[in-house]
Design a protein around this motif. Structure first.
Motif, mmCIF file in Angstrom:
data_model
loop_
_atom_site.group_PDB
_atom_site.id
_atom_site.type_symbol
_atom_site.label_atom_id
_atom_site.label_comp_id
_atom_site.label_asym_id
_atom_site.label_seq_id
_atom_site.Cartn_x
_atom_site.Cartn_y
_atom_site.Cartn_z
ATOM 1 N N ASP A 157 13.713 3.874 0.257
ATOM 2 C CA ASP A 157 13.630 5.409 1.989
ATOM 3 C C ASP A 157 15.159 4.287 2.302
ATOM 4 O O ASP A 157 15.292 3.407 2.642
ATOM 5 N N ALA A 158 15.948 5.496 2.040
ATOM 6 C CA ALA A 158 17.450 5.297 2.051
ATOM 7 C C ALA A 158 17.235 5.282 3.795
ATOM 8 O O ALA A 158 18.749 4.851 4.168
ATOM 9 N N SER A 159 16.539 5.754 4.603
ATOM 10 C CA SER A 159 16.734 5.927 6.032
ATOM 11 C C SER A 159 16.469 4.132 6.374
ATOM 12 O O SER A 159 16.611 4.070 7.709
ATOM 13 N N ARG A 160 16.114 3.640 6.451
ATOM 14 C CA ARG A 160 15.892 2.227 5.857
ATOM 15 C C ARG A 160 16.509 1.138 5.647
ATOM 16 O O ARG A 160 17.804 0.066 5.462
ATOM 17 N N ASN A 161 16.968 1.293 3.893
ATOM 18 C CA ASN A 161 17.614 0.474 3.103
ATOM 19 C C ASN A 161 17.268 1.350 1.962
ATOM 20 O O ASN A 161 16.983 1.416 1.313
ATOM 21 N N MET A 175 9.453 8.780 7.787
ATOM 22 C CA MET A 175 8.845 8.862 6.744
ATOM 23 C C MET A 175 7.595 9.266 7.083
ATOM 24 O O MET A 175 6.913 8.402 7.508
ATOM 25 N N PHE A 176 6.814 10.500 6.729
ATOM 26 C CA PHE A 176 5.457 10.578 6.892
ATOM 27 C C PHE A 176 5.046 10.148 5.469
ATOM 28 O O PHE A 176 5.280 10.243 4.523
ATOM 29 N N PHE A 177 3.487 9.692 6.031
ATOM 30 C CA PHE A 177 2.720 8.554 5.080
ATOM 31 C C PHE A 177 1.250 9.273 4.664
ATOM 32 O O PHE A 177 1.220 8.823 6.280
ATOM 33 N N HIS A 178 0.603 9.238 3.834
ATOM 34 C CA HIS A 178 -1.119 9.777 4.400
ATOM 35 C C HIS A 178 -1.948 9.225 3.556
ATOM 36 O O HIS A 178 -0.907 9.947 2.252
ATOM 37 N N GLN A 179 -2.632 8.901 3.308
ATOM 38 C CA GLN A 179 -3.384 8.202 2.151
ATOM 39 C C GLN A 179 -4.892 8.609 2.182
ATOM 40 O O GLN A 179 -5.553 8.414 3.330
ATOM 41 N N ARG A 180 -5.489 9.547 1.738
ATOM 42 C CA ARG A 180 -6.286 10.405 1.712
ATOM 43 C C ARG A 180 -8.044 9.978 0.114
ATOM 44 O O ARG A 180 -7.146 9.987 -0.697
ATOM 45 N N PHE A 181 -8.717 9.844 1.337
ATOM 46 C CA PHE A 181 -9.681 8.964 0.026
ATOM 47 C C PHE A 181 -10.521 9.690 0.424
ATOM 48 O O PHE A 181 -11.679 9.987 1.048
ATOM 49 N N VAL A 182 -11.293 9.877 -1.520
ATOM 50 C CA VAL A 182 -12.881 10.664 -1.635
ATOM 51 C C VAL A 182 -13.307 9.378 -2.247
ATOM 52 O O VAL A 182 -13.508 8.843 -3.038
ATOM 53 N N PRO A 183 -14.590 9.189 -1.561
ATOM 54 C CA PRO A 183 -15.574 7.942 -1.383
ATOM 55 C C PRO A 183 -16.498 8.508 -2.843
ATOM 56 O O PRO A 183 -16.293 9.540 -3.227
ATOM 57 N N GLY A 184 -17.951 7.830 -3.332
ATOM 58 C CA GLY A 184 -18.295 7.699 -4.323
ATOM 59 C C GLY A 184 -17.571 7.870 -5.375
ATOM 60 O O GLY A 184 -16.821 7.412 -6.579
ATOM 61 N N LEU A 185 -16.555 8.391 -6.158
ATOM 62 C CA LEU A 185 -15.539 8.431 -7.328
ATOM 63 C C LEU A 185 -14.263 7.301 -6.516
ATOM 64 O O LEU A 185 -13.504 7.169 -7.561
ATOM 65 N N ALA A 186 -13.934 7.168 -5.129
ATOM 66 C CA ALA A 186 -13.398 6.234 -4.583
ATOM 67 C C ALA A 186 -11.813 6.657 -5.168
ATOM 68 O O ALA A 186 -11.607 5.929 -5.632
ATOM 69 N N ILE A 187 -11.242 7.616 -5.173
ATOM 70 C CA ILE A 187 -10.394 8.415 -5.365
ATOM 71 C C ILE A 187 -9.323 8.465 -4.428
ATOM 72 O O ILE A 187 -9.840 8.500 -3.289
#
Length: 470
Positions: free
Chosen positions: A129-133, A1-13
């Protein structure tokens, strides 16, 4: 699984790109309007974006779903909540989701939970994630329902709805997600600094078990006491939040290649645009702005807080022309402004303040003073006229302020500046001088002649051991 969190400072999105590397399918959750990073990351990872998901109708930034779909030539399905009633429909979406609906993204399964309270229609996505459980939930995208250390505030829709939403939020916290195991990770739509909660933690993720044990939001008490605690000391809500909600409900305008049409304006052209009623936004440092600026400019120094303060103090009905520190700042300023719905950015002053000065056009300045100079003015028995204007938050004010100061939150200066006397010198103070520069520029633009920015603000005042009251 690919996972990416994009964080925008200030507005803290916080937004997310989730994908299955084997099938190449991916989903984006709560995207911002500057969508190129999602496209670039998906391309680098050989993923194609199948779904674009919105947890709710955001109040603090313009959602990027339509922009992202358009940039993908329509090859992605926008999914939104189908709960909340007619007032919470988003007609631009391709699909409405209800409690129990599931989305398949390769081996990933995203199940919808309706968790009202921050807003009536709010949903969250529980991921397996069915590839794990295939049976055990791994994590949850919680949007603005559940943060690290906090829950989404229920007071953004006004007094009439506040109690109803607070009760719904109580049920969402203690009932709707009660059966989810402690090990489930939570990934919210905001981090510390966002005004969508009052005590959001600085980490960008947590687990349900940890939050249940340490978060104030999970402390079991009576419903009435829980709601009372939740609603007390809530930070001031920006007025532009209502505009964002309407834009996101109806669907934002598409930007396309508009960014590339923002032009370099020679000094004479810039001067003409100003006289044609364009608003001048000067994003240089507070020190540079104080030394010399174009009359009637608003100063919001470039940084992560620019979009929040733009939403607070700038009018939405005027085209904007920019004064930059350097031309390469344009892209960053553009992203900040479009995130809060300022689309009419026409150009920037090509030759900067130096070119304006050399053309013989008028310049203004903001007087500055140190905290010791301010203290001397206030202690001078011959001086009974200086008004200290404190533009910090209520919490900062309560923690200690200068005796006799006038308190107006900087975000309310646009609505309340008429409360300040024009016939007396005004010394503007904040935490360090950033917000004071914004407020000072606004006062000068509205006819105040004797305005100074107290450099170093209350940080310097307290460091000098000068007296405060609370």
């Amino acid at each position: 699984m690919f996972f990416h969190q994009r964080f925008v400072p200030g507005l803290a999105i916080a937004s997310y790109l989730l994908g299955d590397e084997k099938t190449g399918e991916a989903v984006v959750v709560d995207p911002t309007r500057d969508v190129q990073p999602y496209i670039d990351i998906a391309r680098e990872e050989n993923l194609h974006i199948k779904y674009i998901l919105e947890t709710h109708i955001h109040a603090d930034f313009v959602c990027g779903s339509l922009e992202l779909q358009n940039s993908l030539s329509g090859h992605a399905t926008i999914c939104v909540s189908g709960h909340g009633g007619a007032d919470w429909k988003q007609p631009f979406a391709d699909r409405e989701l209800s409690e129990g609906d599931r989305l398949e993204v390769g081996s990933l399964n995203l199940e919808v939970i309706h968790v009202p309270g921050h807003t009536p229609e709010h949903i969250a996505f529980v991921v397996k994630d069915a590839s794990r459980n295939s049976d055990k939930p791994w994590f949850m995208f919680t949007g603005d329902f559940l943060f690290v250390g906090d829950v989404g505030r229920p007071d953004l829709l006004g007094e009439d709805e506040k109690q109803k939403l607070a009760n719904q939020l109580y049920d969402s916290v203690f009932d709707k997600i009660a059966k989810l195991p402690d090990y489930v990770e939570i990934f919210p739509a905001h981090g510390a600094g966002s005004l969508c909660g009052k005590a959001i933690g600085s980490r960008n993720s947590s687990t349900l078990g940890y939050e249940r044990r340490v978060s104030e939001a999970f402390k079991e008490t009576t419903r009435e006491k829980w709601i009372e605690t939740l609603l007390e000391d809530m930070p001031l809500s920006p007025s532009y939040f209502q505009r964002m909600k309407k834009i996101n409900r109806d669907g934002p305008a598409l930007l396309g290649s508009k960014r590339h049409s923002v032009s370099r304006m020679p000094t004479k052209e810039f001067h003409r645009r100003v006289f044609e009623n364009s608003l001048i936004l000067d994003v240089r440092s507070k020190e540079a702005f104080a030394a010399a600026h174009i009359p009637e400019s608003i100063n919001i120094p470039l940084g992560s807080n620019l979009p929040t303060w733009a939403g607070w103090v700038l009018p939405y009905d005027r085209p904007i022309v920019l004064v930059l520190e350097k031309a390469s700042d344009l892209g960053e300023v553009w992203n900040h402004l479009i995130r809060v719905g300022f689309d009419r950015i026409e150009g920037f002053l090509e030759d900067g303040i130096e070119g304006w000065e050399q053309a013989g056009y008028p310049l203004n300045k903001v007087e500055t003073e140190t905290v010791s100079e301010l203290r001397n003015h206030l202690n001078d028995s011959r001086n009974g006229r200086t008004v200290v204007l404190d533009v910090r938050t209520e919490q900062e004010w309560d923690a200690g302020h200068i005796e006799g100061a006038v308190h107006i939150h900087g975000g309310e200066i646009k609505e309340r500046f008429t409360e300040i006397p024009k016939d007396r010198p005004i010394s503007v103070v904040c935490g360090s001088g950033y917000r004071a520069s914004i407020a000072s520029s606004f006062l000068l633009r509205n006819g105040f002649d004797h305005v100074s920015n107290v450099m170093g603000g209350m940080t310097a005042w307290k460091a000098s051991d000068y007296e405060t009251v609370s």
